[in-house]
Design an enzyme around this catalytic site. Sequence first.
Site, PDB file in Angstrom:
ATOM      1  N   SER A 131       0.331   2.813  -0.256  1.00 30.28           N
ATOM      2  CA  SER A 131       0.743   4.146   0.195  1.00 30.28           C
ATOM      3  C   SER A 131       1.332   4.150   1.598  1.00 30.28           C
ATOM      4  CB  SER A 131      -0.441   5.122   0.140  1.00 30.28           C
ATOM      5  OG  SER A 131      -1.353   4.874   1.186  1.00 30.28           O
ATOM      6  N   LYS A 174      -4.043   7.137   6.422  1.00 29.16           N
ATOM      7  CA  LYS A 174      -2.892   8.032   6.260  1.00 29.16           C
ATOM      8  C   LYS A 174      -2.441   8.558   7.621  1.00 29.16           C
ATOM      9  CE  LYS A 174      -2.873   8.251   1.650  1.00 29.16           C
ATOM     10  NZ  LYS A 174      -3.765   7.102   1.461  1.00 29.16           N
TER      11      LYS A 174
END
Length: 222
Positions: A131, A174
């Site tokens: 990701s 993230k």
Amino acid sequence: MSGHDELSERQRSLMTFIEEYFDVNGRPPTNREIGNGLGIPSTGHVDYHLKALEKKGFISRAQRTSRGIRVLTSLRATLDEAVTALQGVPIMGTIAAGAPWEVTNTPDDVLDVNPQTFGARAFALRVKGKSMIEDGILDGDYVIIDPFEGQPKMRDIIVATNTAAGEHGAATLKRFFKEDKRIRLQPANSEMDPIFVSARDWDRHWQVQGRLAAVIRMYDAN
């Protein structure tokens, strides 16, 4: 199993705050000061975790006084014992660059880099998932994390843990964005969706473990 293993992520953050507050101020914090320092809106929620720390033998509390906390077992001492024989940055398990991944509380290996480069509290995590590939963080890399308390800055790459998931919580790597009434945890992969967390759930169930300090990639000749 050490006492450190028995603590949840939230309980460890309380112990760290209490010890650091005492170092700076020469006295223990009140429940409200702990809540303000860690972003916990309810003093009752703080009291719940203090009772757990008391039961596990990390602190004692005097009755009818707002500054009655006494540290019986230092969290820093238990961490030092866990890494005494290690030279380098402790690897604290695997971090998800994808869906949140359950984290561990104790080092399972050591990354052979100079710990003084990143500070005594820095730790490393193995990256699992894709990701964050557009930020140059690949599956199998190691990320070195600089721990801190409080809110991250916009666009920081952070380790965020959902303390309501799993025995020790589920962590993800993230970019952080604070939006109107919610938090967006943004992947660096155009094919993946962000994680949206309401402001209420963020305050109650999520904890920032630290921000990205470095990425380490091992060369594989095969």
